[in-house]
Design an enzyme around this catalytic site. Structure first.
Site, short mmCIF file in Angstrom:
data_model
loop_
_atom_site.label_atom_id
_atom_site.label_comp_id
_atom_site.label_asym_id
_atom_site.label_seq_id
_atom_site.Cartn_x
_atom_site.Cartn_y
_atom_site.Cartn_z
N HIS A 128 -5.97 2.97 -3.99
CA HIS A 128 -6.03 3.40 -2.54
C HIS A 128 -6.42 4.88 -2.21
CE1 HIS A 128 -4.84 2.17 1.58
NE2 HIS A 128 -3.83 2.85 1.65
N HIS A 158 3.70 -2.26 3.06
CA HIS A 158 3.76 -0.90 2.52
C HIS A 158 5.13 -0.63 1.80
CE1 HIS A 158 0.82 -0.61 5.72
NE2 HIS A 158 -0.13 0.43 5.04
N ASP A 172 0.86 -1.12 -0.08
CA ASP A 172 0.14 0.13 -0.02
C ASP A 172 0.94 1.36 0.01
OD1 ASP A 172 -1.85 -1.86 0.31
OD2 ASP A 172 -2.92 -0.79 2.10
N ASP A 173 0.06 2.27 -0.25
CA ASP A 173 0.68 3.81 -0.14
C ASP A 173 1.46 4.22 -1.08
OD1 ASP A 173 -1.17 3.34 2.02
OD2 ASP A 173 0.28 3.94 3.42
N HIS A 228 -5.12 9.44 0.55
CA HIS A 228 -5.04 8.59 2.00
C HIS A 228 -5.84 9.42 2.99
CE1 HIS A 228 -3.51 5.81 4.83
NE2 HIS A 228 -3.06 5.02 3.77
NI NI Z 1 -2.61 3.27 3.48
#
Ligand code: NI
Length: 510
Positions: free
Chosen positions: A375, A466, A325-326, A379
Site C-alpha cells: 500500500h 482499515h 488497509d493502512d 500513503h
Molecule cells: Ni489507504
C-alpha cells in the site's frame, strides 16, 4: 427386546431351581460346554465421537434454486481425505442440480439464515431420514457429516446424502471415509474388512444368542445375497472401544435364526448393531483396517495454522475477500484474533512506514495465513509522483514486507484508489481496488458501519476496511459473524481467484 430379556430371565431361574433340587446327585466332574462369547447385540447406536478438539475446516452450503443443503469437514491443509470428501459432496449437489435442471452456483442469504455453524454434528448420521429432510414437500437433497472415528493419526468421517421430501425418502446413502493422517492413506468402510465370510458366523451367532438360542450350532456360509448385504453393512461399521460395531441391515436374517422365539428381524423402527471383539474380526481385517483398528489415544492429526492454509473451494462455497488497509496498527492483533476465532482469512494492504514499526504483527499476519499486499510507504497519491518516486514507494515497501513475511507481496493497492495508466505501468503488478467501500473512516455510527459491512457484500466481493480505524476494530467480530451467518467464507485474494489474480485493475471476482 423386552421379550428376549424376559425369556432369558425365566430360563436362568429355571436352571438355578433345577440344580438346587437335584444337588445330591450332581456329578462334580461335569461342566457345561462353554459357548465362547463372540460379541454382543446392541439396540442403540454406539456413542458418537465428540468432534470438539479435533481441528477441522468445517463447511456448509445452502442453495435454494438447486434445493440442496450440505455440511462437511476437511482436515487442515492439503490432505488426500479432503478430495474424497469433496467428491461425495459434489456428486450429491450434481445429482440434485441435474434433477431440478438448475446449474449450481454459490449462494448467500440474509443474516437470519444463520449459516455460521458448519461442519459435522455428533449423532446426525443415525437420525431418521425424514428428520433430516424436514417439512419441505419439494424434493431436495441434504448432506450431513459425522466424525465416527478419531484415534492417534487416524480419522473417520461419515457422510450421509438423503434425497426426498416430507412425503417420501427417495434415496439415502452413507459413505464412511477413513484416513491415516500420517501416511495419507484413504479408504471407505468396506476397505477395512477383506474377508466378509469370516465375520458371518460370528454375526449370526451373536444374533442367535440374543434371540434366545441356547446352543452353539454350525452356521452355514452366507449366500451371495447375504454376503453382499453384510458387505454393505460393513461400510457403515465403526471401531468403538476396540470392538467392531456393525449395523445389521434391515431385513437381515439367516436360516439359523428362523424359528427362534426371540428373533426379531431388524427394521427401520428397530435397528440393531452387532459388536464384535478384536479376536473375532481381527482375521478379517485388511492392512488398512488393521492400521485404523490399532490406532489409539486422542486424535493427533494435522492442526490448522490458519484458514488460508485449509481447503476452501470457491466454486462450491460462497467466497468474498475482506481487505484491511493502512496498517499494521495497535488494532491489527485484535482483528487477527477475531479472524482466527472464526476460521476466516483477510488480505492486509500495509504501509511500509507502519510495517517497520510493527514487524511482529507483520510476521503474525503471514504466519496465520493472511495475505499481504503493498500500500506504498507514505500513503501518497501515486498519480502526483514521478515515475521514480512511484517505483521507490512500492519497491521499499515491497522489500520490507517480503523480508518480514516471506510472502511474495505481488499485488498493490494505490492509496485513495488513485490510479492511471502510468502508475499501472510503473507498478507492473495487479492493482487491487474494491467493490464494497465501507467508508469506515467517515465517522458513521458503529451500528451503521456494522449493518452496511454485513449487508453489502455479494459472492466475489472485495470489501475495503482499515485496520487503523477504531470503529473497524470494534465491529470486526460482529461483521465476521454476520457475514458467516449469510453463508460467506472469507478468503484471501489469491484464494478468491483460485491462485490466479488477473493483471490490471481488479475490483471483484467474477
Ligand atoms: Ni489507504
Amino acid at each position: 427386546m423386552i421379550s428376549r430379556k424376559v425369556l432369558a430371565t425365566v430360563l436362568v431361574a429355571a436352571g438355578v431351581v433345577g440344580l438346587s433340587a437335584c444337588a445330591p446327585d450332581t456329578d462334580s466332574s461335569w461342566t457345561p460346554v462353554q459357548w465362547p462369547v463372540v460379541g454382543r447385540m446392541l439396540t442403540a447406536p454406539p456413542p458418537p465421537v465428540d468432534p470438539a478438539g479435533i481441528a477441522l475446516a468445517s463447511q456448509r452450503i445452502r442453495n435454494d434454486a438447486v434445493r440442496v443443503e450440505a455440511r462437511w469437514a476437511y482436515l487442515p491443509g492439503a490432505h488426500p481425505l479432503n478430495e474424497k470428501v469433496e467428491a461425495t459432496v459434489r456428486a450429491a449437489i450434481g445429482e440434485q442440480s441435474a434433477a431440478v435442471g438448475v446449474v449450481y452456483e454459490p449462494q448467500v442469504f440474509g443474516v437470519e439464515a444463520a449459516l455460521r455453524e458448519r461442519g459435522c454434528v455428533a449423532g446426525v448420521t443415525a437420525l431418521p431420514a425424514a428428520e433430516l429432510l424436514g417439512a419441505s414437500t419439494d424434493s431436495h437433497t441434504v448432506v450431513v457429516c459425522e466424525i465416527v472415528h478419531a484415534a492417534g493419526s487416524t480419522l473417520g468421517e461419515r457422510l450421509r446424502v438423503v434425497r426426498g421430501s416430507a412425503t417420501a425418502v427417495e434415496s439415502d446413502q452413507i459413505t464412511t471415509l477413513y484416513t491415516d493422517g500420517a501416511t495419507g492413506a484413504v479408504g471407505d468402510g468396506a476397505s477395512l474388512i477383506g474377508e466378509t465370510d469370516v465375520l458371518w458366523e460370528d454375526v449370526v451367532s451373536v444374533a442367535r444368542r440374543a434371540a434366545g438360542g441356547l446352543s452353539l450350532i454350525a452356521v452355514a456360509p452366507p449366500s451371495d445375497e447375504q454376503r453382499a448385504s453384510l458387505g454393505r453393512a460393513l461400510q457403515d461399521a465403526s471401531f468403538v472401544g476396540g470392538e467392531l460395531v456393525v449395523p445389521l441391515p434391515v431385513g437381515f436374517t439367516a436360516p439359523e435364526l428362523e424359528g427362534l422365539a426371540g428373533w426379531q428381524m431388524p427394521d427401520a423402527e428397530h435397528p440393531v448393531w452387532v459388536s464384535l471383539p478384536r479376536e473375532s474380526y481381527d482375521p478379517a481385517l485388511t492392512d488398512f483396517g488393521r492400521l485404523i483398528a490399532d490406532a489409539q489415544g486422542p486424535f493427533a492429526g494435522p492442526t490448522t495454522a490458519g484458514a488460508a492454509f485449509d481447503r476452501t473451494p470457491c466454486d462450491l462455497v460462497p467466497c468474498m475477500a475482506l481487505t484491511l488497509d493502512d496498517g499494521p496498527s495497535g488494532l491489527t492483533d485484535g482483528i487477527l484474533d477475531a479472524l482466527r476465532d472464526r476460521h476466516s482469512s483477510a488480505t492486509f494492504f500495509m504501509l511500509g512506514r507502519n510495517a517497520q514499526n510493527r514487524p511482529d504483527t507483520v510476521r503474525r499476519v503471514s504466519a496465520e495465513g493472511h495475505e499481504i499486499g503493498n500500500h506504498t510507504w507514505n500513503h501518497s497519491d501515486l498519480t502526483t509522483l514521478t515515475d521514480e518516486r512511484i517505483a521507490a514507494e512500492l519497491q521499499s515497501t515491497g522489500d520490507l514486507l517480503r523480508s518480514l513475511s516471506g510472502q511474495a507481496v505481488s499485488t498493490f493497492r494505490p492509496p485513495y484508489g488513485a490510479l492511471n495508466d502510468r502508475v499501472l505501468g510503473v507498478a507492473s503488478m495487479p492493482a487491487i481496488l474494491w467493490s464494497v467501500d465501507t467508508r469506515d473512516w467517515a465517522g458513521q455510527s458503529d451500528a451503521d458501519l456494522l449493518s452496511y459491512s454485513v449487508s453489502a457484500p455479494r459472492v466475489g466481493t472485495i470489501m475495503l476496511m482499515h485496520d487503523i480505524q477504531g470503529a473497524t476494530g470494534r465491529v470486526m467480530p460482529q461483521v465476521l459473524d454476520g457475514l458467516l451467518d449469510r453463508g460467506f467464507s472469507l478468503v484471501t485474494l489469491s484464494k478468491l481467484f483460485d491462485g490466479q489474480i488477473p493483471g490490471g485493475i481488479v475490483r471483484y471476482a467474477p
